[in-house]
Every structure is written in C-alpha cells, then in structure tokens.
Design a protein around this motif. Structure first.
Motif, short mmCIF file in Angstrom:
data_model
loop_
_atom_site.label_atom_id
_atom_site.label_comp_id
_atom_site.label_asym_id
_atom_site.label_seq_id
_atom_site.Cartn_x
_atom_site.Cartn_y
_atom_site.Cartn_z
N ALA A 53 28.35 -39.59 14.36
CA ALA A 53 26.87 -40.61 14.39
C ALA A 53 27.09 -41.89 15.36
O ALA A 53 26.56 -42.07 15.72
CB ALA A 53 26.72 -41.00 12.91
N VAL A 54 28.15 -42.54 15.10
CA VAL A 54 28.42 -44.19 15.64
C VAL A 54 28.27 -43.41 17.13
O VAL A 54 27.05 -44.45 18.26
CB VAL A 54 29.64 -44.38 15.21
CG1 VAL A 54 29.26 -46.05 15.88
CG2 VAL A 54 29.20 -45.78 13.89
N ILE B 170 25.29 -44.03 21.93
CA ILE B 170 24.06 -43.28 23.65
C ILE B 170 22.81 -43.66 23.04
O ILE B 170 22.31 -44.06 24.22
CB ILE B 170 25.04 -41.82 23.46
CG1 ILE B 170 26.44 -42.15 24.48
CG2 ILE B 170 24.32 -41.12 25.10
CD1 ILE B 170 27.04 -40.52 23.99
N TRP B 171 22.58 -42.83 22.23
CA TRP B 171 21.61 -43.25 22.38
C TRP B 171 20.75 -44.66 22.48
O TRP B 171 19.80 -44.70 22.95
CB TRP B 171 20.38 -42.82 21.12
CG TRP B 171 19.52 -41.81 20.38
CD1 TRP B 171 18.16 -42.06 21.43
CD2 TRP B 171 18.84 -42.14 19.28
NE1 TRP B 171 17.27 -41.37 20.70
CE2 TRP B 171 17.44 -41.17 19.62
CE3 TRP B 171 19.17 -41.75 18.26
CZ2 TRP B 171 16.03 -41.15 19.13
CZ3 TRP B 171 17.80 -41.21 16.86
CH2 TRP B 171 16.97 -40.55 16.99
N VAL B 172 20.34 -45.45 22.22
CA VAL B 172 20.09 -46.85 22.01
C VAL B 172 20.56 -47.17 23.36
O VAL B 172 19.79 -47.99 23.94
CB VAL B 172 20.56 -47.31 21.04
CG1 VAL B 172 20.05 -47.24 19.61
CG2 VAL B 172 22.59 -47.99 21.15
N ALA C 35 22.58 -40.22 11.92
CA ALA C 35 21.86 -41.13 13.17
C ALA C 35 20.99 -41.31 12.48
O ALA C 35 20.13 -43.16 12.63
CB ALA C 35 21.84 -40.72 14.12
N VAL C 36 19.71 -40.58 11.92
CA VAL C 36 18.67 -41.26 11.55
C VAL C 36 18.04 -41.65 10.48
O VAL C 36 17.11 -41.38 10.07
CB VAL C 36 17.71 -39.76 12.24
CG1 VAL C 36 17.71 -39.74 13.47
CG2 VAL C 36 17.83 -38.58 11.71
N VAL C 37 19.18 -40.99 9.42
CA VAL C 37 18.44 -40.81 7.88
C VAL C 37 18.33 -41.83 7.33
O VAL C 37 17.22 -41.82 6.27
CB VAL C 37 19.88 -39.80 7.22
CG1 VAL C 37 20.33 -41.17 7.18
CG2 VAL C 37 19.12 -39.47 5.43
N GLY D 287 20.96 -47.01 15.28
CA GLY D 287 22.00 -48.67 15.72
C GLY D 287 23.19 -47.87 14.98
O GLY D 287 22.66 -47.21 14.53
N PRO D 288 24.17 -48.59 16.05
CA PRO D 288 25.91 -48.01 14.59
C PRO D 288 25.78 -48.31 13.72
O PRO D 288 25.83 -47.28 12.82
CB PRO D 288 26.50 -48.68 16.32
CG PRO D 288 25.83 -49.84 16.37
CD PRO D 288 24.53 -49.84 16.55
#
Length: 283
Positions: free
Chosen positions: A20-21, A26-28, A222-224, A229-230
């Motif tokens: 998840a981290v 990468i997402w942010v 990552a979204v729960v 954010g990490p």
C-alpha cells in the motif's frame, strides 16, 4: 485466542502495508495509480522462491527495481507523446503491464504455489503463540516505514518528491527535475513492493495470479482511511490484514479473500475520497 488472531492479522497487515505504501507514494507524487504494484511483489517473490536464500532476495529486489524502471519509463513516455490531463490511460497501461508480467510468470513457473521456508521458531506472549517470521515481518515493515519517512522529510530526493506532490509546475519553476524525480519514485516504490513480495513468499506464498490480488489489497489499504499518503496507507495495510485475519476466523471459508474488494466498494461508495483523487496526471 483472540490476542493471537489480532497479532497474526497485524503481522499479515505488515506485508500488505509494503504494497500500500508504494502505491500511495506514487499516487501523491504523480497523481497516477500504479496498478503494477502487485507485479513487482510477485516477481520478487517468485525469484526468491526459485533461488532461495541468501541470493534470492537480492535478485528479486533487483528484478522489482528493473520493473519499476519500465513502469516509470512508460509514465514518462505517455507525457512525451502528448500532454496528458487524464490519468486513466496511464493507469490502464500499468494494468496491461501487470497482466503481461502475470503471463510471463505463468509461462515460467506455471500455476504452482511459490514459497520459501519461513524463519523457524515461535514466541509466546501471554497465551498467544507468535511466529518469528511474523514478528520479523512487522519489524522490517516498521523500519522501512521509518526510513521512508526520514527520506521524505530530510533528504534532498525526498524534498523533491514532496515538492512534486504539492505542485509539479511549481517544482519545475524552481529548478527541480520533475520528470527524473517521478521516474525515481516509481523505481523506489517498486523496490518497497519487492520487499513485500519477498516477505509474502516466506509467509503466505503466492502464484502467478497473486499480482492482481496484491494490487487490490494495496489499493484497498491505501484508501481505507480516506486519505492519500504513506502513513495512512501503512495503517490501512495493518487494518486490512487485521480484518482479513478476523474474517478467516469467524466467517465461512473463502470470504476473507473478499475483504479488500469489499473495502474498496465501501470506501468509494461512501464518498470519503475527494473527487479530485482520480483526476490529473503530472507533469
């Protein structure tokens, strides 16, 4: 009994946190969801299963880093072709890459479960029996999270990544090499996912099809908590592992594997993520 179930869930979640981290970082940093996260993990795990210890983890991490270079190049390639205002084509490209990696693994190792002998020994905490492997997974995950936090907050590379996450255009105006920073973000995060893959091979095993499973787990973790954010992703991974462990104990057989997908549906339906979370693709 309940203490053992909870701790085993946290140990499992420590592996999920390492999926998840990197997805969250990468997402942010790039505003793109890298669906290849699961592929990095499975390639690393399959290689460590094939070569064993001590060189298997080294070769597995090297392979994960190489795949990160490929995905980072794909990301930059899309921007070199034309200005991308929609992230979806890049997300679909990473999904296609994950499927290609899955197919390659199927051809090479078949459908057999890939695993490495776990660390021997158990520890006792109260009435709970804890595996040394599980404790090691949690300890390594925490150490990597702390190291990543230090890198992001105090290293020059980390400060560049944070600047790109805030505003890629602003970062470019002050002289930060945005494209190189984004490329290195893919590589770094592939390495973290590779570590998770090595631990997964030693703890729960994997098949060629685990790439999609790990990616689903990474996204749900990552979204729960409703934030990008990490750190939220790390605790989200622990939460998903805990939820899966409880589901395996108290729900009918097979239902535990549906937990990550169910969490994705619940979070998206709840509207806890901002509407801008899935828009945009930097630079």
């Amino acid at each position: 009994m309940i203490l053992e179930i909870l701790l085993n869930g946290i140990f499992l979640g420590a592996i999920y946190a390492l999926f998840a981290v990197p997805m969250s970082v990468i997402w942010v940093t790039t505003d793109v969801i890298d669906v290849s996260i699961g592929a990095y993990a499975v390639v690393a795990g399959v290689i460590v299963a094939a070569f064993g210890l001590p060189w298997g983890p080294v070769l597995g991490l090297a392979a994960a880093l190489a795949l990160g270079c490929v995905t980072g190049s794909v990301f930059l390639g899309f921007h070199a072709l034309r200005l991308m205002k929609d992230a979806m084509p890049i997300v679909l490209a990473t999904f296609a890459f994950m499927l290609a990696v899955e197919s390659a693994i199927l051809v090479v190792v078949g459908t057999d479960n890939q695993f490495v002998d776990r660390m021997n020994g158990n520890l006792r905490l109260g009435g709970a029996v804890l595996s040394v492997q599980g404790v090691f997974n949690l300890a390594l995950s925490v150490v990597l999270m702390l190291a990543l936090s230090v890198v992001l907050k105090w290293s020059p590379a980390g400060l560049r990544m944070r600047a790109c996450a805030i505003s890629s255009k602003g970062a470019s105006l002050v002289g930060i090499p945005v494209k190189r920073t984004q490329f290195l973000t893919f590589v770094l995060c592939a390495g973290i996912a590779g570590v998770g893959g090595v631990l997964a091979a030693m703890s729960i095993g994997m098949t060629y099809a685990s790439a999609f499973t790990f990616t689903t787990i990474a996204f749900s973790s990552a979204v729960v908590l409703g934030k990008r954010g990490p750190l939220p992703a790390f605790f989200g991974g622990l939460f998903v592992g805990l939820a899966e462990s409880l589901s395996q104990t108290y729900l009918p057989s097979g239902w535990a594997h549906a937990v990550p997908a169910a969490l994705i549906i619940i979070i998206l339906a709840s509207g806890r993520l901002p509407s801008a979370a899935f828009s945009g693709a930097r630079p």
